[in-house]
Motif scaffolding. Structure first.
Motif, mmCIF file in Angstrom:
data_model
loop_
_atom_site.group_PDB
_atom_site.id
_atom_site.type_symbol
_atom_site.label_atom_id
_atom_site.label_comp_id
_atom_site.label_asym_id
_atom_site.label_seq_id
_atom_site.Cartn_x
_atom_site.Cartn_y
_atom_site.Cartn_z
ATOM 1 N N UNK A 39 -25.658 -20.733 -3.907
ATOM 2 C CA UNK A 39 -26.868 -21.376 -3.414
ATOM 3 C C UNK A 39 -26.693 -21.828 -1.964
ATOM 4 N N UNK A 40 -25.523 -22.393 -1.669
ATOM 5 C CA UNK A 40 -25.247 -22.817 -0.289
ATOM 6 C C UNK A 40 -25.255 -21.616 0.651
ATOM 7 N N UNK A 41 -24.640 -20.529 0.208
ATOM 8 C CA UNK A 41 -24.615 -19.312 1.024
ATOM 9 C C UNK A 41 -26.032 -18.806 1.283
ATOM 10 N N UNK A 42 -26.863 -18.810 0.246
ATOM 11 C CA UNK A 42 -28.230 -18.331 0.393
ATOM 12 C C UNK A 42 -29.021 -19.199 1.360
ATOM 13 N N UNK A 43 -28.886 -20.533 1.246
ATOM 14 C CA UNK A 43 -29.616 -21.441 2.127
ATOM 15 C C UNK A 43 -29.210 -21.248 3.579
ATOM 16 N N UNK A 44 -27.922 -21.106 3.817
ATOM 17 C CA UNK A 44 -27.450 -20.906 5.187
ATOM 18 C C UNK A 44 -27.887 -19.542 5.727
ATOM 19 N N UNK A 45 -27.910 -18.529 4.850
ATOM 20 C CA UNK A 45 -28.352 -17.196 5.274
ATOM 21 C C UNK A 45 -29.823 -17.201 5.654
ATOM 22 N N UNK A 46 -30.649 -17.888 4.868
ATOM 23 C CA UNK A 46 -32.079 -17.953 5.171
ATOM 24 C C UNK A 46 -32.321 -18.721 6.470
ATOM 25 N N UNK A 47 -31.538 -19.761 6.713
ATOM 26 C CA UNK A 47 -31.644 -20.495 7.971
ATOM 27 C C UNK A 47 -31.258 -19.605 9.149
ATOM 28 N N UNK A 48 -30.190 -18.832 8.974
ATOM 29 C CA UNK A 48 -29.773 -17.867 9.992
ATOM 30 C C UNK A 48 -30.884 -16.856 10.276
ATOM 31 N N UNK A 49 -31.565 -16.384 9.226
ATOM 32 C CA UNK A 49 -32.650 -15.426 9.412
ATOM 33 C C UNK A 49 -33.787 -16.018 10.231
ATOM 34 N N UNK A 50 -34.092 -17.278 10.012
ATOM 35 C CA UNK A 50 -35.154 -17.917 10.800
ATOM 36 C C UNK A 50 -34.745 -18.057 12.266
ATOM 37 N N UNK A 51 -33.456 -18.300 12.520
ATOM 38 C CA UNK A 51 -32.997 -18.334 13.907
ATOM 39 C C UNK A 51 -33.110 -16.944 14.538
ATOM 40 N N UNK A 52 -32.767 -15.900 13.774
ATOM 41 C CA UNK A 52 -32.913 -14.535 14.276
ATOM 42 C C UNK A 52 -34.375 -14.219 14.571
ATOM 43 N N UNK A 53 -35.264 -14.687 13.719
ATOM 44 C CA UNK A 53 -36.697 -14.514 13.948
ATOM 45 C C UNK A 53 -37.128 -15.166 15.251
ATOM 46 N N UNK A 54 -36.694 -16.402 15.461
ATOM 47 C CA UNK A 54 -37.057 -17.125 16.684
ATOM 48 C C UNK A 54 -36.574 -16.367 17.924
ATOM 49 N N UNK A 55 -35.372 -15.832 17.873
ATOM 50 C CA UNK A 55 -34.846 -15.096 19.020
ATOM 51 C C UNK A 55 -35.659 -13.831 19.299
ATOM 52 N N UNK A 56 -36.145 -13.172 18.248
ATOM 53 C CA UNK A 56 -37.017 -12.015 18.431
ATOM 54 C C UNK A 56 -38.326 -12.439 19.088
ATOM 55 N N UNK A 57 -38.891 -13.547 18.637
ATOM 56 C CA UNK A 57 -40.163 -14.015 19.191
ATOM 57 C C UNK A 57 -40.009 -14.464 20.637
ATOM 58 N N UNK A 58 -38.872 -15.021 20.993
ATOM 59 C CA UNK A 58 -38.639 -15.401 22.387
ATOM 60 C C UNK A 58 -38.533 -14.162 23.275
ATOM 61 N N UNK A 59 -37.970 -13.095 22.723
ATOM 62 C CA UNK A 59 -37.833 -11.848 23.475
ATOM 63 C C UNK A 59 -39.141 -11.066 23.520
ATOM 64 N N UNK A 60 -39.973 -11.216 22.464
ATOM 65 C CA UNK A 60 -41.255 -10.517 22.382
ATOM 66 C C UNK A 60 -42.375 -11.535 22.158
ATOM 67 N N UNK A 61 -42.715 -12.327 23.182
ATOM 68 C CA UNK A 61 -43.684 -13.418 22.993
ATOM 69 C C UNK A 61 -45.081 -12.943 22.619
#
Length: 415
Positions: free
Chosen positions: A43-65
């Motif tokens: 469960x801890x691994x899954x929560x941290x992975x989902x948080x990581x995915x949201x950070x990856x999403x944000x970085x994509x949106x910053x690159x493609x506003x």
């Protein structure tokens, strides 16, 4: 305290938790949700992975506003929050995770805006620890982790000590009072002065912001981003909100001080995008934009999700038992419709009235019930990217209705 009335007295005595009953029924379960060390790690691994995915999403949106306009269609004030945050969105979150009947762990969403449940997680575990000998309390260090998060967030802006914190919350909602009391108690125990109030009590100062006239170093924001901005109806037959205007003056004051690095905001206003459930659809609709590692995590932990504008409504009607409708900023209740738990008539009416630009359809998954028939929703708190505690809600009918909260323990003894 195996008698619920005795337990209720102990709840009131904490001075933090309240309302042991809800609609005349017990709000808490005395028997803990006991998870194995292996499941806790998963469960801890899954929560941290989902948080990581949201950070990856944000970085994509910053690159493609351009996606902010084309994919999310944010309102002007929501766009302002996103732009002012500069990609900052995370401090404290709660991933809502489910162990499925087929053994998978699925995350229906990451509450990254104003996550709740922290007081219950900490005090409920403490109150029931003696009734669960040999079990480990995974929330024991949560207050220390919370304080560490705030200090580290503050230290990124300035090297001066954190001495004054303002907690901004919807003062008209009594259910939030236990959370404000918990945060205040933890901060004041460290000698940090706390001021509490609503956004209307905020004002700009030459050096930052003040809450109720008192300058503060950090704003702990427990007021939803979609409440700061324009409030829009999501159903075609809705009358709209009586208070639909953005909180222009306090919002501009806080955003300006934040941009000028004169105050720290936790959670940052970038959560206006990560909290938006269209982000869950972005993972699936724009999956090729993520790294191969991230794509594996999306398929592993995020249920298939699409914007309502991108999926056939006839398909949704035909496959009612396979889908859940969710609005962009809604939570459980009127803005979440679970296909398997409503009649075809209700489902078709919901599809008809849902404003497509504000809804997603998420693939339904079957939750594995425990030995007593309860369906556990494991809320895993994430502080600064790391799993930091558990908050378990149990329901009989579905994950959205008639839920009770149980203390959460890990079986076995600490090493």
């Amino acid at each position: 305290m195996d008698d619920y009335a005795d337990f209720a007295h102990a709840v009131y005595a904490t001075g933090v938790l309240s309302d042991p009953w809800l609609w005349g029924e017990p709000r808490f379960r005395l028997q803990g949700a006991i998870i194995s060390p292996s499941l806790a790690n998963q469960l801890a691994e899954a929560a941290e992975a989902v948080t990581y995915l949201h950070q990856a999403l944000v970085e994509i949106l910053l690159d493609k506003p351009e996606f902010i306009a084309s994919f999310y269609q944010l309102t002007p004030f929501q766009r302002m929050m996103w732009q002012a945050a500069g990609g900052m969105w995370h401090g404290m979150a709660r991933a809502d995770l489910f162990l499925c009947a087929d053994g998978r762990i699925q995350c229906c969403e990451l509450n990254s805006d104003t996550p709740s449940g922290q007081p219950e997680a900490v005090w409920l575990n403490h109150l029931r620890q003696a009734a669960h000998p040999g079990c480990l309390d995974p929330n024991l260090n949560f207050p220390a982790r919370f304080l560490e998060l705030l200090r580290e967030s503050h230290a990124k802006r300035t090297d001066t000590p954190l001495t004054k914190v303002g907690i901004v919350y919807p003062t008209e909602l009594t259910e939030d009072l236990c959370m404000i009391a918990a945060f205040s108690r933890w901060l004041e125990a460290e000698g940090i002065h706390v001021v509490t109030g609503s956004p209307y009590n905020l004002c700009r100062t030459p050096t930052g912001v003040a809450l109720l006239g008192q300058p503060v170093d950090l704003i702990l924001r427990h007021y939803k981003t979609d409440w700061w901005g324009e409030r829009l109806p999501v159903w075609a037959d809705a009358e709209g909100y009586p208070d639909d205007e953005p909180l222009t003056e306090p919002l501009l004051a806080l955003l300006d001080a934040d941009v000028q690095e004169q105050v720290t905001v936790v959670n940052p206003f970038g959560a206006v995008v990560t909290q938006n459930k269209l982000s869950l659809a972005f993972f699936w609709e724009e999956m090729e934009r993520f790294t191969p590692e991230a794509q594996q995590l999306i398929r592993r932990f995020i249920p298939e999700t699409y914007r309502l504008t991108q999926i056939s409504l006839d398909r949704l009607c035909d496959e009612r038992e396979q889908w859940v409708l969710k609005s962009d900023y809604g939570c459980e209740g009127a803005e979440t419709v679970c296909g398997p738990f409503v009649t075809p008539e209700v489902w078709e009416k919901a599809i008809e009235l849902a404003l497509p630009e504000h809804f997603v359809a998420q693939r339904f998954f079957e939750v594995q019930a425990d030995n007593e028939g309860w369906l556990p929703n494991y809320g895993v708190f994430v502080l600064g990217g790391g799993a930091a505690g558990f908050f378990t809600r149990l329901s009989k009918k579905s994950t959205e209705y008639n839920a009770v909260t149980a203390p959460t323990y890990i079986s076995g003894t600490p090493a």
